[in-house]
Design an enzyme around this catalytic site. Structure first.
Site, PDB file in Angstrom:
ATOM      1  N   LYS A  40       0.812  -1.203   0.000  1.00  0.00           N
ATOM      2  CA  LYS A  40       0.000   0.000   0.000  1.00  0.00           C
ATOM      3  C   LYS A  40       0.857   1.270   0.000  1.00  0.00           C
ATOM      4  O   LYS A  40       0.602   2.206  -0.759  1.00  0.00           O
ATOM      5  CB  LYS A  40      -0.903  -0.028   1.244  1.00  0.00           C
ATOM      6  CG  LYS A  40      -1.855   1.096   1.360  1.00  0.00           C
ATOM      7  CD  LYS A  40      -2.544   1.032   2.704  1.00  0.00           C
ATOM      8  CE  LYS A  40      -1.527   1.249   3.813  1.00  0.00           C
ATOM      9  NZ  LYS A  40      -2.132   1.197   5.157  1.00  0.00           N
ATOM     10  N   THR A  41       1.868   1.282   0.847  1.00  0.00           N
ATOM     11  CA  THR A  41       2.726   2.462   0.938  1.00  0.00           C
ATOM     12  C   THR A  41       3.402   2.746  -0.398  1.00  0.00           C
ATOM     13  O   THR A  41       3.503   3.899  -0.824  1.00  0.00           O
ATOM     14  CB  THR A  41       3.801   2.254   2.022  1.00  0.00           C
ATOM     15  OG1 THR A  41       3.174   1.667   3.159  1.00  0.00           O
ATOM     16  CG2 THR A  41       4.448   3.550   2.405  1.00  0.00           C
ATOM     17  N   ASP A 223      -4.562   7.923   4.130  1.00  0.00           N
ATOM     18  CA  ASP A 223      -4.137   6.561   4.452  1.00  0.00           C
ATOM     19  C   ASP A 223      -4.825   6.121   5.746  1.00  0.00           C
ATOM     20  O   ASP A 223      -5.254   6.956   6.537  1.00  0.00           O
ATOM     21  CB  ASP A 223      -2.612   6.541   4.616  1.00  0.00           C
ATOM     22  CG  ASP A 223      -2.085   5.116   4.634  1.00  0.00           C
ATOM     23  OD1 ASP A 223      -2.837   4.195   4.265  1.00  0.00           O
ATOM     24  OD2 ASP A 223      -0.913   4.931   5.009  1.00  0.00           O
ATOM     25  N   GLU A 224      -4.922   4.836   5.958  1.00  0.00           N
ATOM     26  CA  GLU A 224      -5.556   4.271   7.169  1.00  0.00           C
ATOM     27  C   GLU A 224      -6.961   4.847   7.360  1.00  0.00           C
ATOM     28  O   GLU A 224      -7.353   5.227   8.456  1.00  0.00           O
ATOM     29  CB  GLU A 224      -4.693   4.549   8.417  1.00  0.00           C
ATOM     30  CG  GLU A 224      -3.234   4.165   8.306  1.00  0.00           C
ATOM     31  CD  GLU A 224      -2.966   2.667   8.469  1.00  0.00           C
ATOM     32  OE1 GLU A 224      -3.952   1.888   8.516  1.00  0.00           O
ATOM     33  OE2 GLU A 224      -1.803   2.277   8.519  1.00  0.00           O
ATOM     34  N   GLN A 254      -8.154  -3.935   9.852  1.00  0.00           N
ATOM     35  CA  GLN A 254      -7.101  -3.362  10.683  1.00  0.00           C
ATOM     36  C   GLN A 254      -7.583  -2.127  11.440  1.00  0.00           C
ATOM     37  O   GLN A 254      -6.785  -1.303  11.869  1.00  0.00           O
ATOM     38  CB  GLN A 254      -5.877  -3.011   9.828  1.00  0.00           C
ATOM     39  CG  GLN A 254      -5.185  -4.242   9.263  1.00  0.00           C
ATOM     40  CD  GLN A 254      -3.939  -3.899   8.477  1.00  0.00           C
ATOM     41  OE1 GLN A 254      -3.007  -3.325   9.004  1.00  0.00           O
ATOM     42  NE2 GLN A 254      -3.928  -4.251   7.197  1.00  0.00           N
ATOM     43  N   ARG A 601       2.233  -8.210  11.150  1.00  0.00           N
ATOM     44  CA  ARG A 601       3.481  -7.453  11.063  1.00  0.00           C
ATOM     45  C   ARG A 601       4.645  -8.384  10.760  1.00  0.00           C
ATOM     46  O   ARG A 601       5.715  -7.946  10.366  1.00  0.00           O
ATOM     47  CB  ARG A 601       3.815  -6.701  12.374  1.00  0.00           C
ATOM     48  CG  ARG A 601       2.782  -5.709  12.901  1.00  0.00           C
ATOM     49  CD  ARG A 601       2.390  -4.696  11.910  1.00  0.00           C
ATOM     50  NE  ARG A 601       1.160  -5.092  11.251  1.00  0.00           N
ATOM     51  CZ  ARG A 601       0.736  -4.571  10.107  1.00  0.00           C
ATOM     52  NH1 ARG A 601       1.434  -3.633   9.512  1.00  0.00           N
ATOM     53  NH2 ARG A 601      -0.374  -4.996   9.547  1.00  0.00           N
TER      54      ARG A 601
END
Length: 716
Positions: A40-41, A223-224, A254, A601
DNA sequence: GGACTCTTGGTTTTT
DNA sequence: CCAAGAGTCC
């Protein structure tokens, strides 16, 4: 320049098809549902680069990240791609603070407003409660603030709240809310929630300004998005109202900030809010081994309130995740250190390993174990530094220089270091302010008019005011210069001269150093901006991937990061899921998502761990392993040693799943009294009590709230 | 005004 | 068990 263009084109061609689609989306709204580890980043960075390459001016691009750390990282990535600078990359809170300063007049604010942290909020709340003549014993400042925070996150003013509720309790809440807002106003201060709410209101009510900002930020990325609250949602909506160039990324699985007002509904309803929205799914995971992903997937499947999503990876097999059971938290910590040591001997760098826990207080035991094992570690807790007394004092001085109306800061340092201005004098000054209707700064500047004050007190106050004015006259100097002078002239430097204050003095020195670093990095450094930045630091900001050390952090701080090896401690009932989240399925599912975030993670090695006993408030208590472990099969269960508690005449299995009521006849275990049977149950709204006949002969009446009573059942 | 002692209660998580 | 706030005494 041509080299730059090529590098971006080449870089984009290395993306997968869905990634490329997302990165090269230009006009109109888009929703990127991005699973963990889906790149995503990379997509966001490439999209910004692509937009600029398409001729969009960098100034027209606004990227909103979840933490300052994430913003910094994105800036670095863009620099690597040789993208021209100029786009705005920051968090919602920083954006709000910036815009509210720029448009302070429109917002009806002083441009030099202070930002109150939680301690300041509490202090302001105490004053507000007193003003409402309410007892802080019966109306806890913390609970009040939490309630008010909820209202603010939903953009509800005291007046609006008053219209909704008419009961006794809410009437009080409304009064306190209004008093608290007045208190903030008198201090020329905003709290964290205000930053968002005020900007949201400004965008809603001032169409001229809204149009102006729509014009300024032509392309908006968030984002998020799954963790935005209502204020943030409205800010984003308001900024993009005319062009709808709203590009959001997120993953409903998330979402872990519901407790602070984040509304998962924002991302779920994106397509309704923006009917033209293009939806792109990034489901391939590039981060984790199939084994890690399998555990994560099994866990999250247990959530009912979710959109089905397939996670897959083409990564090759790794090792099976492990589950470790220990007798207590000390043994658990030793196991953790041992695990890290073995990985390190196998060639893994310390910085590639992370340890996650549910609550900050759990870090101490882990630290000790790592120290004993001579393993370098870093604790990811960015706010900690700014909570130290000497740093808070420095900040209070600086805030007072910028904003003399900041009474909370004034009260903090007017006698710090001690200069003979005690509570009596302070009280007289404040009552003078109240009596005359003048603000406290005016009163301080005109002590002669305060009849209640003695000559000596007047001289002392006068000297203090002189110092502050002297420092205010230096505000044009560099930020670090102002800090240095403040440290010196306030008397703090002299007060911290002794050997026993060495550490405190070093902390202030470090602060001054960080300020000079700040002014080198910043284009327009100013004390007000510096204060704003340090007010908005997050824990995650402390993460340094370069440090050759194992990272310790809360599961919440782990969001957005990735590590080759991850160890999660305390996978127990009461921690994951936390006791405070046991009330509703909604909260329970958020807890499950939290563990999901932790697990995902991990790139290769994953270890979950729980202890049979854990010390809570200084007392060792028996624990129950987390119900979430039930969702997972195929974990390599490694038991360290079998328990010696032979009181189990029969094989008893703790059953936390139907532990709602303790009806008579129920078999229970108490950490100190042992096994017993419930003989009586008295429920009284949160203060439920049970009478238990213990096998030892003792008969006790216990508060369910406090007694760690474990419900037992025979194996089926 | 300030230092010291006693009491109380317990923050998940964070901007 | 430990931190913070209130209360007490000099």
């Amino acid at each position: 320049m041509q080299k730059r263009d090529n590098s971006i084109v080449m870089s984009i061609s290395s993306l997968t098809e869905p990634q490329r689609q997302a990165a090269t989306h230009v006009d109109g709204p888009a929703l990127v549902l991005a699973g963990p580890g889906s790149g995503k980043t990379r997509v966001i960075t490439h999209r910004v680069a692509y937009l600029i390459e398409q001729g969009i001016h960098p100034f027209g691009i606004l990227a909103i990240t979840f933490t300052n750390k994430a913003a910094e990282e994105m800036r670095n990535r863009l620099r690597t791609l040789q993208v021209p600078r100029g786009c705005t990359i920051c968090t919602f809170h920083s954006l709000a603070a910036r815009l509210l300063r720029e448009f302070a007049a429109e917002a009806g604010l002083a441009p030099n407003f202070s930002i109150f942290d939680s301690a300041d909020q509490k202090a302001a709340m105490r004053v507000s409660l007193k003003a409402c003549e309410l007892d802080a014993q019966n109306f806890s400042p913390g609970a009040m603030l939490a309630r008010i925070s909820n209202f603010k996150n939903n953009i509800e003013t005291p007046e609006q709240v008053a219209e909704q509720y008419n009961d006794f309790y809410h009437k009080k809440v409304v009064r306190v809310y209004a008093a608290y807002q007045k208190q903030l106003h008198d201090n020329a201060a905003l709290d964290f929630d205000d930053l968002l709410m005020k900007l949201a209101l400004l965008l809603r009510d001032n169409s001229e300004l809204r149009n102006k900002l729509n014009e300024r930020y032509r392309y908006i990325l968030v984002d998020e998005y799954q963790d935005t609250n209502h204020s943030q949602y409205q800010i984003a909506r308001g900024l993009a109202l005319s062009h709808e160039n709203m590009f959001v990324t997120g993953d409903p699985d998330q979402s872990i900030y519901g407790w602070r007002g984040a509304d998962i509904g924002n991302i779920l309803a994106f397509e309704e809010d923006y009917p033209r929205a293009r939806v792109i799914r990034l489901e391939e995971n590039f981060r984790s081994t199939p084994q890690v992903l399998d555990v994560a997937d099994q866990l999250i499947q247990a959530n009912q309130q979710r959109k089905e999503k397939k996670l897959f990876t083409s990564r090759k097999d790794g090792t099976a995740p492990r589950l470790i059971e220990s007798d207590n938290e000390y043994e658990e910590a030793r196991e953790m250190a041992e695990w890290v040591k073995q990985l390190h001997q196998g060639g893994m760098e310390y910085r590639e390993v992370a340890v996650f826990y549910r609550v900050n207080s759990m870090s101490r035991v882990l630290e000790e174990a790592l120290r004993k094992a001579h393993i370098p570690y870093q604790i990811i807790r960015g706010v900690e530094f700014f909570k130290r007394k000497e740093i808070k004092d420095m900040i209070a001085y600086l805030r007072l220089l910028v904003n003399p109306a900041d009474q909370i800061s004034l009260k903090r340092i007017i006698n710090q270091p001690s200069r003979g201005i005690g509570n009596t004098t302070l009280g007289r000054l404040f009552s003078q302010s109240e009596k005359t209707g003048r603000d406290i700064w005016y009163v301080l500047n005109h002590v002669d008019e305060v009849g209640a004050l003695g000559g000596a007190a007047k001289t002392r106050v006068g000297k203090f005011v002189e110092t502050i004015i002297n420092l205010q006259n230096r505000l044009e100097d560099s930020v670090s210069e102002v800090l240095k002078k403040t440290y010196e002239l306030s008397g703090m430097q002299a007060a911290l001269a002794g050997e026993q204050n060495e550490e405190s003095a070093a902390n202030v020195e470090e602060m001054i150093n960080s300020a000079s670093q700040y002014e080198q990095e910043q284009e327009n450094p100013s004390l007000a901006d510096y204060l704003q930045q340090i007010a908005l630091v997050s824990d995650a900001d402390a993460y340094d991937e370069q440090a050759g050390a194992v990272s310790l952090m809360t599961l919440h701080a782990a969001k957005g990061l990735e590590f080759p090896a991850v160890f999660i401690v305390g996978v127990e009932e009461g921690l994951i899921p936390h006791t405070r989240s046991a009330d509703s399925d909604k909260e329970l599912e958020e807890e499950r998502r939290l563990l999901f975030v932790g697990i995902t993670r991990a790139e290769e090695k994953l270890c979950l761990s729980y202890a049979r006993n854990r010390t809570v408030h200084g007392v060792s208590m028996a624990t129950i392993r987390s119900q979430f472990l039930r969702n997972l099969s195929g974990l390599d269960f490694q038991t360290m040693e079998t328990s010696e508690d032979s009181e189990d005449d029969f094989d008893i299995e703790p059953d936390p799943y139907e532990s709602k009521g303790f009806s008579p006849g129920q078999l229970v275990r108490h950490p100190t009294f042992g096994l017993g049977r419930v003989s009586k149950y008295v429920g009284s709204h949160g203060d439920d009590r049970v009478t238990v006949q213990f096998n030892s002969g003792a008969r006790k009446t216990l508060f369910l709230k406090y007694a760690k009573l474990e419900k037992l059942s025979f194996p089926r």
